[in-house]
Every structure is written in C-alpha cells, then in structure tokens.
Design an enzyme around this catalytic site. Structure first.
Site, PDB file in Angstrom:
ATOM      1  N   MET A   1      -9.247   7.568  -0.124  1.00 36.19           N
ATOM      2  CA  MET A   1     -10.110   7.965   0.991  1.00 36.19           C
ATOM      3  C   MET A   1     -10.706   9.349   0.727  1.00 36.19           C
ATOM      4  O   MET A   1     -10.024  10.235   0.192  1.00 36.19           O
ATOM      5  CB  MET A   1      -9.307   8.009   2.292  1.00 36.19           C
ATOM      6  CG  MET A   1      -8.570   6.731   2.607  1.00 36.19           C
ATOM      7  SD  MET A   1      -7.594   6.907   4.126  1.00 36.19           S
ATOM      8  CE  MET A   1      -6.695   5.363   4.122  1.00 36.19           C
TER       9      MET A   1
ATOM     10  N   HIS B   1      -8.331   0.432  -3.954  1.00 34.86           N
ATOM     11  CA  HIS B   1      -9.248   0.211  -2.834  1.00 34.86           C
ATOM     12  C   HIS B   1      -9.963   1.519  -2.510  1.00 34.86           C
ATOM     13  O   HIS B   1      -9.369   2.455  -1.979  1.00 34.86           O
ATOM     14  CB  HIS B   1      -8.437  -0.287  -1.631  1.00 34.86           C
ATOM     15  CG  HIS B   1      -9.218  -0.469  -0.388  1.00 34.86           C
ATOM     16  ND1 HIS B   1      -8.626  -0.631   0.853  1.00 34.86           N
ATOM     17  CD2 HIS B   1     -10.566  -0.531  -0.150  1.00 34.86           C
ATOM     18  CE1 HIS B   1      -9.550  -0.763   1.772  1.00 34.86           C
ATOM     19  NE2 HIS B   1     -10.742  -0.707   1.194  1.00 34.86           N
TER      20      HIS B   1
ATOM     21  N   GLY C   1      -0.679   2.010   9.828  1.00 33.61           N
ATOM     22  CA  GLY C   1       0.096   1.889  11.048  1.00 33.61           C
ATOM     23  C   GLY C   1      -0.662   1.329  12.234  1.00 33.61           C
ATOM     24  O   GLY C   1      -0.133   1.277  13.340  1.00 33.61           O
TER      25      GLY C   1
ATOM     26  N   ASP D   1      -4.849   3.153  -1.702  1.00 32.43           N
ATOM     27  CA  ASP D   1      -5.911   3.425  -0.732  1.00 32.43           C
ATOM     28  C   ASP D   1      -6.502   4.805  -1.018  1.00 32.43           C
ATOM     29  O   ASP D   1      -5.847   5.822  -0.805  1.00 32.43           O
ATOM     30  CB  ASP D   1      -5.358   3.387   0.691  1.00 32.43           C
ATOM     31  CG  ASP D   1      -5.110   1.970   1.173  1.00 32.43           C
ATOM     32  OD1 ASP D   1      -6.047   1.155   1.105  1.00 32.43           O
ATOM     33  OD2 ASP D   1      -3.986   1.674   1.612  1.00 32.43           O
TER      34      ASP D   1
ATOM     35  N   SER E   1       0.834  -1.196   0.000  1.00 31.95           N
ATOM     36  CA  SER E   1       0.000   0.000   0.000  1.00 31.95           C
ATOM     37  C   SER E   1       0.869   1.246   0.000  1.00 31.95           C
ATOM     38  O   SER E   1       1.604   1.503   0.956  1.00 31.95           O
ATOM     39  CB  SER E   1      -0.915   0.017   1.229  1.00 31.95           C
ATOM     40  OG  SER E   1      -1.544   1.284   1.337  1.00 31.95           O
TER      41      SER E   1
ATOM     42  N   ASP F   1      -6.093  -6.554   4.500  1.00 30.90           N
ATOM     43  CA  ASP F   1      -5.496  -5.220   4.528  1.00 30.90           C
ATOM     44  C   ASP F   1      -5.495  -4.683   5.955  1.00 30.90           C
ATOM     45  O   ASP F   1      -6.549  -4.451   6.528  1.00 30.90           O
ATOM     46  CB  ASP F   1      -6.308  -4.295   3.609  1.00 30.90           C
ATOM     47  CG  ASP F   1      -5.721  -2.893   3.502  1.00 30.90           C
ATOM     48  OD1 ASP F   1      -4.706  -2.615   4.167  1.00 30.90           O
ATOM     49  OD2 ASP F   1      -6.297  -2.085   2.749  1.00 30.90           O
ATOM     50  N   GLY F   2      -4.275  -4.501   6.499  1.00 31.38           N
ATOM     51  CA  GLY F   2      -4.170  -3.833   7.791  1.00 31.38           C
ATOM     52  C   GLY F   2      -3.346  -4.565   8.824  1.00 31.38           C
ATOM     53  O   GLY F   2      -3.692  -5.671   9.233  1.00 31.38           O
ATOM     54  N   GLY F   3      -2.223  -3.962   9.221  1.00 33.89           N
ATOM     55  CA  GLY F   3      -1.438  -4.487  10.328  1.00 33.89           C
ATOM     56  C   GLY F   3      -0.661  -5.753  10.047  1.00 33.89           C
ATOM     57  O   GLY F   3      -0.245  -6.442  10.982  1.00 33.89           O
TER      58      GLY F   3
ATOM     59  N   MET G   1     -10.874  -6.153   5.949  1.00 37.28           N
ATOM     60  CA  MET G   1     -10.148  -5.113   6.669  1.00 37.28           C
ATOM     61  C   MET G   1      -9.767  -5.652   8.045  1.00 37.28           C
ATOM     62  O   MET G   1     -10.635  -5.987   8.854  1.00 37.28           O
ATOM     63  CB  MET G   1     -11.004  -3.854   6.820  1.00 37.28           C
ATOM     64  CG  MET G   1     -11.228  -3.077   5.528  1.00 37.28           C
ATOM     65  SD  MET G   1      -9.690  -2.523   4.741  1.00 37.28           S
ATOM     66  CE  MET G   1      -8.945  -1.539   6.048  1.00 37.28           C
TER      67      MET G   1
ATOM     68  N   MET H   1     -12.271   3.706  -0.427  1.00 32.52           N
ATOM     69  CA  MET H   1     -12.918   3.936   0.872  1.00 32.52           C
ATOM     70  C   MET H   1     -13.658   5.257   0.773  1.00 32.52           C
ATOM     71  O   MET H   1     -13.280   6.262   1.381  1.00 32.52           O
ATOM     72  CB  MET H   1     -11.862   3.936   1.987  1.00 32.52           C
ATOM     73  CG  MET H   1     -11.308   2.562   2.283  1.00 32.52           C
ATOM     74  SD  MET H   1      -9.889   2.564   3.415  1.00 32.52           S
ATOM     75  CE  MET H   1      -8.557   2.781   2.217  1.00 32.52           C
TER      76      MET H   1
ATOM     77  N   HIS I   1      -1.018  -1.405  -4.269  1.00 37.98           N
ATOM     78  CA  HIS I   1      -2.306  -1.120  -3.639  1.00 37.98           C
ATOM     79  C   HIS I   1      -2.485   0.390  -3.440  1.00 37.98           C
ATOM     80  O   HIS I   1      -1.628   1.048  -2.846  1.00 37.98           O
ATOM     81  CB  HIS I   1      -2.353  -1.826  -2.279  1.00 37.98           C
ATOM     82  CG  HIS I   1      -3.683  -1.802  -1.601  1.00 37.98           C
ATOM     83  ND1 HIS I   1      -4.666  -2.734  -1.845  1.00 37.98           N
ATOM     84  CD2 HIS I   1      -4.189  -0.954  -0.667  1.00 37.98           C
ATOM     85  CE1 HIS I   1      -5.722  -2.474  -1.084  1.00 37.98           C
ATOM     86  NE2 HIS I   1      -5.460  -1.397  -0.365  1.00 37.98           N
TER      87      HIS I   1
END
Length: 234
Positions: free
Chosen positions: A44, A74, A153, A42, A15, A183-185, A145, A76, A40
């Site tokens: 927003m 992606h 982060g 993101d 990402s 996606d995430g962490g 997600m 959002m 990726h």
C-alpha cells in the site's frame, strides 16, 4: 508452487499484513506449516488506499529465506507500471494490480507477462466486472476485494459473492482459465459460500493471524480440501 499452479481448485494465501512484523519469518513458517499454499503481500502506498504498508525490501528479504514459496504480491498503489518489474525482481511470482489504479492496464499486464511472472487484476467492491471485458483472456488471476482495501480486519461484504459468481460464469461461458482470488474478511462462516461461488485463491488475514487457533484453521482447511475435491470432480 509454480509446478502446482492450477493443479488444484483451491489455494490458501495468508496475508502477512495481519502478521506480527517483529517475527515475520516465523509467522510465515507457521502458516506454511498449517497448510498454506502461498504467501500474500499487501503493498500500500498511502495514496491509492489510506494506509502505508510493506514494500520491495520486505519481499526481497523474505525471498532469501523462503526460496521455494510462491509469493502472491497485491499492489494497492497508483501507477503500478512504475514498480511491477521491481517486485518481480524482488521475488514476486504473481503480481496483481488494481484496474482503478492505471490508465493503461493492458500495458501493465504485458510488462508483467514479459518478466515471466503471472499477472492478476483486482476489483474494488464498487468496481463492476465489465471493466475487465477486454483483458479477461490475458489474465492469470482476477482478485475480488471483499472489503474496501487499505486495512485488515474488516467484515466481509456479502455482495462480493455475486461478483465471484459473475466472474465464474464469464470464465465458464468463454473458456477463460483465470483463477478467482478473494481478499477480505474471510473466516469459517463464509469460506464455503465463497468457494461454492467459484473462488480459487483464498486470502486469510486477521482471522488466521489474530483469531484462529491452529485447530480452528486446520478444521477450515479440511473443509476447503473437501470442497476442492468436489470441484475437481465436477
């Protein structure tokens, strides 16, 4: 990447939200050189999530430099139906929107499919898998997600593993062929569990761009390729 779609079990999708925007093209080249399969984006809008990020011009400009790279977009944003075709035109190969963001997901899916792009639907941490019951058969990707969307982060939400496993069961029991994206962490501590649960596309953000050395990331890639081989042989 279009030729390789589904020819592997696990794909890496860094990402760029976590990249250094002052040298974005070079950052992308770096992760592609490390072994990334796609990039990726993101997107927003500050409404669906509490942050504003990159948009159509960024995708379009990077497409000019990376003409053969698979772009994983992606969204959002609220009312994605207003923008999905613009993102395809800008260079998006996979357009993923949130099931929570529109009243007419089927209409959005059909619009993306007619454009020739692949289509994904994302689920927030608190959104149940059952909401996708009527559209599983027309999806290329389901994105889980594993953090609350809006900022990079964040720490991985461990209950996401159950959702990934649930999707994998649904897929196998019904003969669906959608890929599961997470996606995430993601980091070296949880990536093997995520793959074992059924994930196919792994989105690395802060870990890759802010924390991992090339050697650390290569070690993770080696683990992933081993898991990929095991899954392919099952």
């Amino acid at each position: 990447m279009n030729k390789e779609w589904k020819n592997k079990s696990v794909f890496i999708s860094p990402s760029i939200l976590a990249a250094d925007f002052s040298c974005l093209g070079d950052e992308i080249s770096k992760v592609l050189g490390l072994g990334a399969d796609m990039i990726h984006f993101d997107v927003m809008d500050g409404v669906f999530v509490p942050n504003i990020s990159l948009g159509i011009p960024v995708v379009e400009s990077l497409r000019k430099r990376f003409d053969n790279v698979f772009f994983d977009v992606h969204l959002m944003i609220v009312e994605p139906e207003r923008y999905v075709l613009d993102f395809v035109k800008a260079g998006g190969n996979l357009i993923t929107f949130h099931i929570e963001s529109t009243r007419h997901p089927h209409r959005v899916i059909e619009s993306i499919k007619r454009s020739g792009a692949k289509v994904g639907v994302a689920l927030n941490p608190g959104t149940p898998v059952i909401l996708l019951k009527e559209i599983f058969d027309i999806l290329d990707v389901v994105l889980v997600m594993s953090v609350n969307p809006g900022f990079y982060g964040q720490s991985f939400i461990s209950s996401s593993l159950k959702k990934i496993s649930e999707l994998d069961v649904v897929r196998k029991e019904n003969g669906f062929d959608f890929l599961i994206e997470v996606d995430g962490g993601l980091n070296e501590k949880n990536v093997e569990k995520v793959i074992s649960a059924g994930a196919n596309i792994l989105v690395f953000g802060a870990f890759l761009f802010k924390g991992a050395t090339a050697e650390n990331f290569k070690a993770i890639l080696d683990k992933i390729r081993i898991e990929d081989k095991i899954k392919s042989e099952d």
